[in-house]
Design a protein around this motif. Structure first.
Motif, PDB file in Angstrom:
ATOM      1  N   GLU B  96       0.819  -1.212   0.000  1.00  0.00           N
ATOM      2  CA  GLU B  96       0.000   0.000   0.000  1.00  0.00           C
ATOM      3  C   GLU B  96       0.842   1.247   0.000  1.00  0.00           C
ATOM      4  O   GLU B  96       1.854   1.339   0.693  1.00  0.00           O
ATOM      5  N   GLN B  97       0.411   2.198  -0.823  1.00  0.00           N
ATOM      6  CA  GLN B  97       1.103   3.482  -0.842  1.00  0.00           C
ATOM      7  C   GLN B  97       0.171   4.610  -0.455  1.00  0.00           C
ATOM      8  O   GLN B  97       0.616   5.710  -0.196  1.00  0.00           O
ATOM      9  N   THR B  98      -1.114   4.343  -0.458  1.00  0.00           N
ATOM     10  CA  THR B  98      -2.064   5.351   0.004  1.00  0.00           C
ATOM     11  C   THR B  98      -3.078   4.641   0.880  1.00  0.00           C
ATOM     12  O   THR B  98      -3.321   3.458   0.724  1.00  0.00           O
ATOM     13  N   TRP B 179       1.349   3.678  11.123  1.00  0.00           N
ATOM     14  CA  TRP B 179       1.543   4.475   9.923  1.00  0.00           C
ATOM     15  C   TRP B 179       2.967   4.370   9.409  1.00  0.00           C
ATOM     16  O   TRP B 179       3.454   5.249   8.729  1.00  0.00           O
ATOM     17  N   SER B 180       3.670   3.298   9.740  1.00  0.00           N
ATOM     18  CA  SER B 180       5.095   3.271   9.410  1.00  0.00           C
ATOM     19  C   SER B 180       5.354   3.062   7.922  1.00  0.00           C
ATOM     20  O   SER B 180       6.462   3.268   7.459  1.00  0.00           O
ATOM     21  N   ASN B 181       4.312   2.677   7.175  1.00  0.00           N
ATOM     22  CA  ASN B 181       4.512   2.498   5.738  1.00  0.00           C
ATOM     23  C   ASN B 181       4.445   3.795   4.973  1.00  0.00           C
ATOM     24  O   ASN B 181       4.688   3.829   3.783  1.00  0.00           O
ATOM     25  N   PHE B 182       4.035   4.856   5.644  1.00  0.00           N
ATOM     26  CA  PHE B 182       3.736   6.106   4.953  1.00  0.00           C
ATOM     27  C   PHE B 182       4.628   7.212   5.455  1.00  0.00           C
ATOM     28  O   PHE B 182       5.163   7.140   6.538  1.00  0.00           O
ATOM     29  N   HIS B 249      12.680  15.687  17.843  1.00  0.00           N
ATOM     30  CA  HIS B 249      12.999  14.416  17.234  1.00  0.00           C
ATOM     31  C   HIS B 249      11.891  14.072  16.253  1.00  0.00           C
ATOM     32  O   HIS B 249      10.767  14.544  16.392  1.00  0.00           O
ATOM     33  N   PRO B 250      12.186  13.260  15.284  1.00  0.00           N
ATOM     34  CA  PRO B 250      11.148  12.915  14.310  1.00  0.00           C
ATOM     35  C   PRO B 250      10.066  12.058  14.945  1.00  0.00           C
ATOM     36  O   PRO B 250      10.307  11.371  15.920  1.00  0.00           O
ATOM     37  N   ILE B 251       8.891  12.114  14.355  1.00  0.00           N
ATOM     38  CA  ILE B 251       7.773  11.372  14.919  1.00  0.00           C
ATOM     39  C   ILE B 251       7.918   9.892  14.548  1.00  0.00           C
ATOM     40  O   ILE B 251       8.247   9.563  13.430  1.00  0.00           O
ATOM     41  N   TRP B 252       7.689   9.020  15.507  1.00  0.00           N
ATOM     42  CA  TRP B 252       7.705   7.592  15.217  1.00  0.00           C
ATOM     43  C   TRP B 252       6.283   7.186  14.921  1.00  0.00           C
ATOM     44  O   TRP B 252       5.375   7.512  15.667  1.00  0.00           O
ATOM     45  N   LEU B 253       6.115   6.480  13.850  1.00  0.00           N
ATOM     46  CA  LEU B 253       4.762   6.305  13.364  1.00  0.00           C
ATOM     47  C   LEU B 253       4.134   4.986  13.690  1.00  0.00           C
ATOM     48  O   LEU B 253       3.146   4.630  13.093  1.00  0.00           O
ATOM     49  N   LEU B 279      -0.082   8.901   2.653  1.00  0.00           N
ATOM     50  CA  LEU B 279       0.541   8.685   1.359  1.00  0.00           C
ATOM     51  C   LEU B 279       1.990   8.325   1.592  1.00  0.00           C
ATOM     52  O   LEU B 279       2.625   8.861   2.495  1.00  0.00           O
ATOM     53  N   ASN B 280       2.488   7.420   0.785  1.00  0.00           N
ATOM     54  CA  ASN B 280       3.913   7.137   0.869  1.00  0.00           C
ATOM     55  C   ASN B 280       4.561   7.800  -0.334  1.00  0.00           C
ATOM     56  O   ASN B 280       4.545   7.275  -1.437  1.00  0.00           O
ATOM     57  N   ASP B 281       5.074   8.980  -0.102  1.00  0.00           N
ATOM     58  CA  ASP B 281       5.655   9.741  -1.204  1.00  0.00           C
ATOM     59  C   ASP B 281       7.105   9.346  -1.349  1.00  0.00           C
ATOM     60  O   ASP B 281       7.957   9.745  -0.559  1.00  0.00           O
TER      61      ASP B 281
END
Lengths: 274, 296
Positions: B96-98, B179-182, B249-253, B279-281
């Motif tokens: 999945e990308q979206t 949400w780690s795929n996106f 720090h970056p958000i961990w999804l 979305l996975n841009d």
């Protein structure tokens, strides 16, 4: 044991991210509790029998406490809850250290005290570890958690044979360390933290992903590869010790972990993502 | 700096009890549980008429019904577990990308969101939500009033927000979104030119971090055309109780919980939202937009 625990804590907490701090806290609390229980077991043994040496425990309560304490240190079921979360919160290199090096002192302790460990709890924990390690690893998509559950199930294999043949348990441990180190380092060099990222590695490093597939299948224990050796010897030893049903159950439960190793290998090598 | 001023003006989480009050309203009718923080009752909060233990309902039939619903939820969860991660096939997760998270097509979809405004702290803003024309979007509208409540404590006021209800599984356990795929948040909105603030709450382990949010801004155009706004997760910065933190720090999804929209300027506002998705841009290579190395 304590030096080891204290030394690895800053390594886990190095990225100052709440998730890493959470992992470090969980690790510290469980390991500290387990260490306290180990001391407590040798203390109760000394109280009852006057023997302070931990390798010569004779009091049954002390033996039970020691068994549970080392199970907590290692991450055997039912004390495995901290392990996937801690591994998820740290980086892959630290995860490697946690799974391999940090298991060495407790396994050494188990090896030295193998004659004074309770049989039944050990066997039950081992079978449950193989079961839960396989079962809970099934739906994971984060590679670190998958490796945590693989570690739990391998520890189950190690601990089931510990009472009958400690040397086999050590052999299993060494081979496990070798193969797991290979897997962790591979994942570290291709920087994959979840399965979707793993799917694109074939384009970047095809040779490495082919080796990753072989290494993962070796972890799963498939015959021509090294990982099959400890499993075979353990099943043989268990049947010699008149524990054939246990051997059958362990073999069947390793199928569950085979499923997620195969899935990892499938994602890394066999499929072509769009 | 301008960022801090905007944040202070929005004061969306100035009173930490607000969110808890809203969350508590999911559980029961008791809104004003401000005893959690102080005995001072804010002007907008209802007086505590009934104590929480007096609210307990000991009806046997209701208990059995509740147990039945929870058991059926548990059964559904087990079946989803057998299918694959989060109830879908693993192939869907890998490919999945979206993904559309919240789509506004019926009243049920609207019920997944909670609207709140500074009425909780005694302000005068009004906010309403309804389904737009042809049930194709949600319309969030109202009036913002930055007049601060005169309680001697609050300096800034004027916010309206729309929060998603946290997902609960069987037996009221917390469910997390993975949400780690996106890497991008994707919203299809039609605004009126006002800026909005998008907040994401990730479930923290420590209670010290219960007020920390990852926020970013969404600037809408006023036009009659729909806009597709993409906000990469690398742009979200960390703030706690409305104050931007120094150590970013970056958000961990892998453990997100909720989503908030907040606003700032005096006057009427209107926002139509068609859907909110992910979305996975793959063209977005930035990992984190702010300095993460040790300063000094």
């Amino acid at each position: 044991l304590e030096i080891n625990t204290l030394a690895i804590l800053p390594l886990i907490a190095k990225p100052h991210h709440p998730r890493s701090i959470e992992a470090a806290t969980k690790y510290f609390l469980t390991q500290a509790a387990a260490s306290a229980l180990i001391l407590f077991s040798s203390m109760t043994n000394a109280w009852h029998t006057g023997q302070w040496d931990i390798t010569q425990l004779t009091c049954p309560t002390s033996c039970l406490i020691l068994t549970t304490a080392i199970a907590m240190k290692l991450g055997l079921v039912p004390f495995h809850f901290w392990f996937p979360e801690v591994l998820q919160g740290c980086s892959l290199t630290t995860g490697l250290l946690l799974s391999t090096v940090m298991k060495l002192p407790p396994i050494t302790l188990l090896y030295m005290t193998s004659q004074s460990l309770n049989h039944t709890p050990m066997v039950i924990m081992a079978i449950l570890s193989a079961a839960l390690g396989g079962w809970m690893g099934l739906n994971q998509t984060q590679t670190r958690k998958i490796l945590a559950f693989s570690s739990v199930s391998h520890l189950g294999w190690m601990s089931i044979i510990l009472i009958y043949s400690p040397k086999l348990a050590m052999l299993n441990f060494y081979l496990y360390v070798l193969i797991t180190a290979a897997v962790f380092l591979t994942l570290n060099s291709i920087k994959t933290l979840n399965l979707s990222t793993l799917m694109t590695t074939w384009a970047k490093t095809p040779a490495l992903s082919a080796m990753l597939m072989l290494t993962l299948l070796s972890l799963a224990g498939l015959p021509p590869l090294t990982g099959f050796l400890p499993k075979w010897l353990i099943i043989q030893e268990l049947t010699k010790q008149d524990m054939a049903p246990a051997a059958v159950i362990m073999a069947l439960l390793s199928l569950l972990s085979l499923f997620f190793y195969l899935r990892l290998a499938y994602c890394a090598t066999i499929t072509l993502p769009p | 700096m301008a960022l801090a001023v905007m944040l202070l003006n929005s004061a969306s989480f100035h009173a930490g009890c607000c969110r808890h009050k809203v969350l508590l309203s999911l559980r029961g009718p008791l809104l004003a549980n401000s005893k959690l923080y102080s005995s001072y009752r804010r002007p907008g909060a209802e007086p505590a008429k009934k104590l929480s233990w007096q609210n307990a309902d000991f009806s046997f039939k209701k208990g059995i019904d509740h147990l039945k619903t929870q058991l059926s939820l548990l059964k559904k969860e087990t079946q989803d577990y057998l299918k694959g991660p989060s109830g879908h096939q693993i192939s869907q997760h890998l490919l999945e990308q979206t993904k559309v998270l919240w789509q506004f097509r019926s009243q049920e979809d609207l019920n997944k969101w909670i609207i709140s405004s500074d009425v909780e702290i005694g302000g005068k803003s009004k906010v309403y939500i309804k389904l737009g024309r042809n049930n194709q979007a949600a319309l969030l509208y109202g009036t913002l009033n930055t007049e601060a409540p005169r309680d001697g404590e609050t300096k800034y006021s004027g916010y309206c927000s729309m929060r998603s209800r946290p997902a609960v599984g069987s037996f009221n356990r917390k469910k997390y979104y993975d949400w780690s795929n996106f890497n991008t948040l994707y919203l299809r909105v039609r605004g009126d030119g006002r800026p909005w603030m998008v907040n994401i709450y990730t479930d923290p382990y420590f209670s010290h971090q219960k007020d920390d949010l990852y926020s970013y801004f969404m600037f809408t155009r006023g036009g009659p055309y729909w806009e597709e706004i993409k906000i990469p997760f690398s742009k979200f910065f960390l703030s706690s109780r409305g104050r931007v933190q120094d150590n970013q720090h970056p958000i961990w999804l892998d453990k997100t919980l909720g989503f908030t929209i907040g606003d700032k300027i005096n006057g009427p506002f209107q926002l139509e939202i068609d859907f909110i998705g992910l979305l996975n841009d793959r063209a977005h290579r930035e990992e984190f937009a702010y300095e993460a190395y040790d300063k000094n």
